[in-house]
Write a protein that holds these residues in place. Sequence first.
Motif, mmCIF file in Angstrom:
data_model
loop_
_atom_site.group_PDB
_atom_site.id
_atom_site.type_symbol
_atom_site.label_atom_id
_atom_site.label_comp_id
_atom_site.label_asym_id
_atom_site.label_seq_id
_atom_site.Cartn_x
_atom_site.Cartn_y
_atom_site.Cartn_z
ATOM 1 N N PHE A 59 -22.890 90.825 -93.873
ATOM 2 C CA PHE A 59 -23.168 90.788 -95.282
ATOM 3 C C PHE A 59 -24.569 90.035 -95.316
ATOM 4 C CE2 PHE A 59 -18.649 91.462 -94.699
ATOM 5 C CZ PHE A 59 -18.506 92.284 -95.603
ATOM 6 N N LEU A 60 -25.118 90.195 -96.546
ATOM 7 C CA LEU A 60 -26.296 89.684 -96.860
ATOM 8 C C LEU A 60 -26.230 89.203 -98.105
ATOM 9 C CD1 LEU A 60 -27.070 92.076 -95.160
ATOM 10 C CD2 LEU A 60 -29.099 92.427 -96.454
ATOM 11 N N LEU A 61 -26.649 87.600 -98.148
ATOM 12 C CA LEU A 61 -26.609 86.642 -99.202
ATOM 13 C C LEU A 61 -27.696 86.411 -99.789
ATOM 14 C CD1 LEU A 61 -23.822 86.512 -97.398
ATOM 15 C CD2 LEU A 61 -23.882 84.153 -98.369
ATOM 16 N N THR A 62 -27.752 86.543 -101.084
ATOM 17 C CA THR A 62 -28.974 86.040 -101.864
ATOM 18 C C THR A 62 -28.620 85.066 -102.772
ATOM 19 O OG1 THR A 62 -29.690 88.278 -102.256
ATOM 20 C CG2 THR A 62 -30.796 86.713 -103.641
ATOM 21 N N LEU A 63 -29.297 83.617 -102.475
ATOM 22 C CA LEU A 63 -29.271 82.525 -103.374
ATOM 23 C C LEU A 63 -30.015 82.494 -104.437
ATOM 24 C CD1 LEU A 63 -28.918 79.858 -100.183
ATOM 25 C CD2 LEU A 63 -27.052 81.469 -101.477
ATOM 26 N N SER A 64 -29.588 81.594 -105.581
ATOM 27 C CA SER A 64 -30.170 81.537 -106.907
ATOM 28 C C SER A 64 -31.447 80.274 -106.712
ATOM 29 C CB SER A 64 -29.369 80.866 -107.896
ATOM 30 O OG SER A 64 -28.902 79.220 -107.342
ATOM 31 N N GLY A 65 -31.649 79.986 -105.476
ATOM 32 C CA GLY A 65 -32.655 79.008 -105.149
ATOM 33 C C GLY A 65 -32.951 78.378 -104.060
ATOM 34 N N GLY A 66 -33.742 77.629 -103.653
ATOM 35 C CA GLY A 66 -34.183 77.253 -102.308
ATOM 36 C C GLY A 66 -32.982 76.123 -101.924
ATOM 37 N N ILE A 67 -32.901 76.114 -100.455
ATOM 38 C CA ILE A 67 -32.168 74.996 -99.984
ATOM 39 C C ILE A 67 -32.784 73.818 -100.014
ATOM 40 C CG2 ILE A 67 -31.524 73.975 -97.790
ATOM 41 C CD1 ILE A 67 -30.668 76.976 -96.959
ATOM 42 N N PRO A 68 -32.238 72.642 -100.685
ATOM 43 C CA PRO A 68 -33.191 71.261 -101.058
ATOM 44 C C PRO A 68 -33.537 70.720 -100.105
ATOM 45 C CG PRO A 68 -30.798 71.586 -102.398
ATOM 46 C CD PRO A 68 -30.904 72.828 -101.421
ATOM 47 N N PRO A 69 -34.767 70.439 -99.707
ATOM 48 C CA PRO A 69 -35.366 69.457 -98.898
ATOM 49 C C PRO A 69 -34.576 68.438 -98.353
ATOM 50 C CG PRO A 69 -37.052 70.273 -100.217
ATOM 51 C CD PRO A 69 -35.542 70.470 -101.162
ATOM 52 N N LEU A 70 -34.337 68.205 -97.023
ATOM 53 C CA LEU A 70 -33.669 66.976 -96.632
ATOM 54 C C LEU A 70 -32.149 67.051 -96.842
ATOM 55 C CD1 LEU A 70 -36.365 64.410 -96.940
ATOM 56 C CD2 LEU A 70 -35.981 65.806 -95.037
ATOM 57 N N SER A 71 -31.829 67.948 -97.215
ATOM 58 C CA SER A 71 -30.444 68.336 -97.780
ATOM 59 C C SER A 71 -29.640 68.911 -96.722
ATOM 60 C CB SER A 71 -29.903 69.095 -99.267
ATOM 61 O OG SER A 71 -28.771 69.221 -99.418
ATOM 62 N N CYS A 72 -28.154 68.679 -96.691
ATOM 63 C CA CYS A 72 -27.509 69.712 -95.732
ATOM 64 C C CYS A 72 -26.695 70.619 -96.970
ATOM 65 C CB CYS A 72 -26.337 68.777 -95.235
ATOM 66 S SG CYS A 72 -25.198 69.797 -94.311
ATOM 67 N N THR A 73 -26.810 71.987 -96.773
ATOM 68 C CA THR A 73 -26.293 72.838 -97.550
ATOM 69 C C THR A 73 -25.372 73.754 -96.661
ATOM 70 O OG1 THR A 73 -28.487 73.085 -98.807
ATOM 71 C CG2 THR A 73 -26.879 74.829 -99.080
ATOM 72 N N THR A 74 -24.172 73.720 -97.165
ATOM 73 C CA THR A 74 -23.065 74.276 -96.311
ATOM 74 C C THR A 74 -22.556 75.503 -97.469
ATOM 75 O OG1 THR A 74 -22.197 72.111 -95.654
ATOM 76 C CG2 THR A 74 -20.775 73.899 -95.608
ATOM 77 N N ILE A 75 -22.138 76.522 -96.494
ATOM 78 C CA ILE A 75 -21.805 77.868 -97.194
ATOM 79 C C ILE A 75 -20.512 78.219 -96.618
ATOM 80 C CG2 ILE A 75 -22.265 80.122 -97.617
ATOM 81 C CD1 ILE A 75 -25.238 79.583 -97.310
ATOM 82 N N THR A 76 -19.278 78.189 -97.173
ATOM 83 C CA THR A 76 -18.066 78.790 -96.684
ATOM 84 C C THR A 76 -17.645 80.072 -97.358
ATOM 85 O OG1 THR A 76 -17.032 77.414 -98.281
ATOM 86 C CG2 THR A 76 -17.456 76.184 -96.248
ATOM 87 N N PHE A 77 -16.804 80.708 -96.664
ATOM 88 C CA PHE A 77 -16.236 82.069 -97.124
ATOM 89 C C PHE A 77 -14.827 82.210 -97.200
ATOM 90 C CE2 PHE A 77 -20.306 82.346 -94.922
ATOM 91 C CZ PHE A 77 -21.072 83.032 -95.511
ATOM 92 N N MET A 78 -14.137 82.471 -98.170
ATOM 93 C CA MET A 78 -12.719 82.714 -98.295
ATOM 94 C C MET A 78 -12.408 83.834 -97.419
ATOM 95 S SD MET A 78 -10.314 83.729 -101.548
ATOM 96 C CE MET A 78 -10.945 82.399 -102.425
ATOM 97 N N GLY A 79 -11.376 83.422 -96.425
ATOM 98 C CA GLY A 79 -10.680 84.619 -95.605
ATOM 99 C C GLY A 79 -11.152 84.385 -94.076
ATOM 100 N N THR A 80 -11.988 83.119 -93.784
ATOM 101 C CA THR A 80 -12.115 83.056 -92.469
ATOM 102 C C THR A 80 -11.346 81.863 -91.767
ATOM 103 O OG1 THR A 80 -13.955 81.448 -93.076
ATOM 104 C CG2 THR A 80 -14.513 83.693 -92.856
ATOM 105 N N ALA A 81 -11.366 81.812 -90.629
ATOM 106 C CA ALA A 81 -10.788 80.593 -89.929
ATOM 107 C C ALA A 81 -11.048 79.319 -90.560
ATOM 108 C CB ALA A 81 -10.854 80.788 -88.336
ATOM 109 N N THR A 82 -10.301 78.355 -90.394
ATOM 110 C CA THR A 82 -10.302 76.988 -90.785
ATOM 111 C C THR A 82 -11.642 76.353 -90.174
ATOM 112 O OG1 THR A 82 -8.017 76.889 -91.385
ATOM 113 C CG2 THR A 82 -9.345 74.767 -91.063
ATOM 114 N N GLY A 83 -12.455 75.793 -90.942
ATOM 115 C CA GLY A 83 -13.436 75.072 -90.333
ATOM 116 C C GLY A 83 -14.755 76.005 -90.257
#
Length: 419
Positions: free
Chosen positions: A307-331
Motif C-alpha cells: 500500500f502507498l501512504l500519502t501524508l498531510s505534511g513532512g515528518i517533523p525534524p528531530l522527531s520520532c514519527t510512528t505509523i501503525t496499522f489496524m489488523g497487524t500483529a502486536t508491535g
Amino acid sequence: MSRMYTLFAVGVLLSCAAVMAQPVNDNCAQAIPVVNGDTPFSTVGATTDGPAHATCGPDMQVNQDIWFQYTATCTGLVPVLLCTGGVYDSRLAVYNGCNCGALSLIACDDNACQFMGLSAITFSATVGNCYLIRVGGAPGATVADGSLSISCGFAACTPDNPNNCFAANASTGCGNVSCCNTVCTFDPFCCQVQWDGICANEATTMCTNTSVNIVSANPPTAAGNPYQPGQPYADVLDTGMGATVTAGIGATGTLPQGAIQYSPIHVTFSGTISPLPTPANVTVTCTGGSLPCPTVTAVVPGGVNEFLLTLSGGIPPLSCTTITFMGTATGEKLQYRSNPGNVNLDAFGATTQDLLFLVQRINDGSANLTENLARYNVNRSALLPPHVNTQDLLRLVQLLNGVNTTQVFNGTVAAACPP
C-alpha cells in the motif's frame, strides 16, 4: 457484546401430538446420514433416548432428540449450526464415532448462536471419521421444524470474500479467513445469518493480534512536496525492539532506493491485512520535533499486499514519527526519524563528524552506490552521476550553520523512538 432479541410467544397446537408418528431418526440406532449443506428436520413426535450432559443446559438434557451421522470430508474445523429455523430453544450435541453403545461426547450446546435460543458447535474433525449429531430442545421447547447446517470450515470465510471483518455488512463472513473462523466459532450467527455490528466488534476484540507483519517499507521522499530538501530520513522498521536502527537508509539489508524517488511511503505486509488500510485506521503519532505531526490523507493499493501512504505534511525534524496499522500483529509499526545532515546516523544529529564521514564516503566511492544515494545526497540533486559530490559537502555546512533550514541544528540529540 451479546445479542438481545425480543421474543414473542408462539402458540402451538399440541392436541394431536400424541398420535403423531415418531421421526425415522428418533433413536440413536436409527441415525440418518447427512452431508455438508443444509438438512431440514423436525422433532415433532420425538422421544428422548440420549444421556444427559452437564454442558447441555440447566437440566443437563437434550430433550426429544433426533440423530444424524456425519462423515467428515476434511481434517479441520467443522461447524454444526442450528442458527436458522425460527423460534426454537434448541440443544445440540456431537459425539466422536458412530457407536451408540459407547457415546463419546465432543461438545454439547444450548444457545451459542445467540439468536432465538438456537444452538451451534464447531469441532475439530478428522477426514473420514464418523460423528453422531444429536438435535433436541430445552424443556418446554421440544417441538420444532428447523435446519441443520454443516460445512468443512465456514463457507463464508474465504480470502475472496470482499467483506471487511471490522465493518458490518449485509452478507455473511469476511475476507480474513483466520479472523472470520475465530469470530464464527464464537458466534456462528456471523457466518450463517449476517456479519452485523456485533460481529465487527467481536472481530476488533478477537483479531487484533494477527499473523500479519510488516516486511518492508521505504521512507517518504525529501525531494517533493510536502517534504523539504536537505532532510535525509533514518527509517526504522521496528517490531517492538526499541529505537535501535536495525534497518534504514544505507543500513545492511536496505533495498536500493534508486534516485530517491520513493514518495509516497510504500509498505508491504506478509499477508492479506484486514481491515484494508485507510486514512481512518492508519495512525500517525510523533514524539519530539517542532512541526505538526502529519496525518494519513490517502492510501492506494500497490503490488501484492503493498500500500502507498500519502501524508498531510513532512515528518517533523528531530522527531520520532510512528505509523501503525489496524489488523497487524502486536508491535508492528513503522518509525521514522528526520535527522537533517546526520549522514552517519549517530545519536547526535548533524555534527562536524558528518562532514568527515561524508568526505570518506565520497573518496571511497560508496556514497554513489545506489543503496546509499538517499542517505548521502544531502542536497537532493537530480544531476547525472555522480549524484554525491562537493555540493553535498557545501549543503551539509549550511545545515550545520542553520542556513535555509526549517530548524537550527547544532548537535541536538534526536528524540529516541519509543518501543
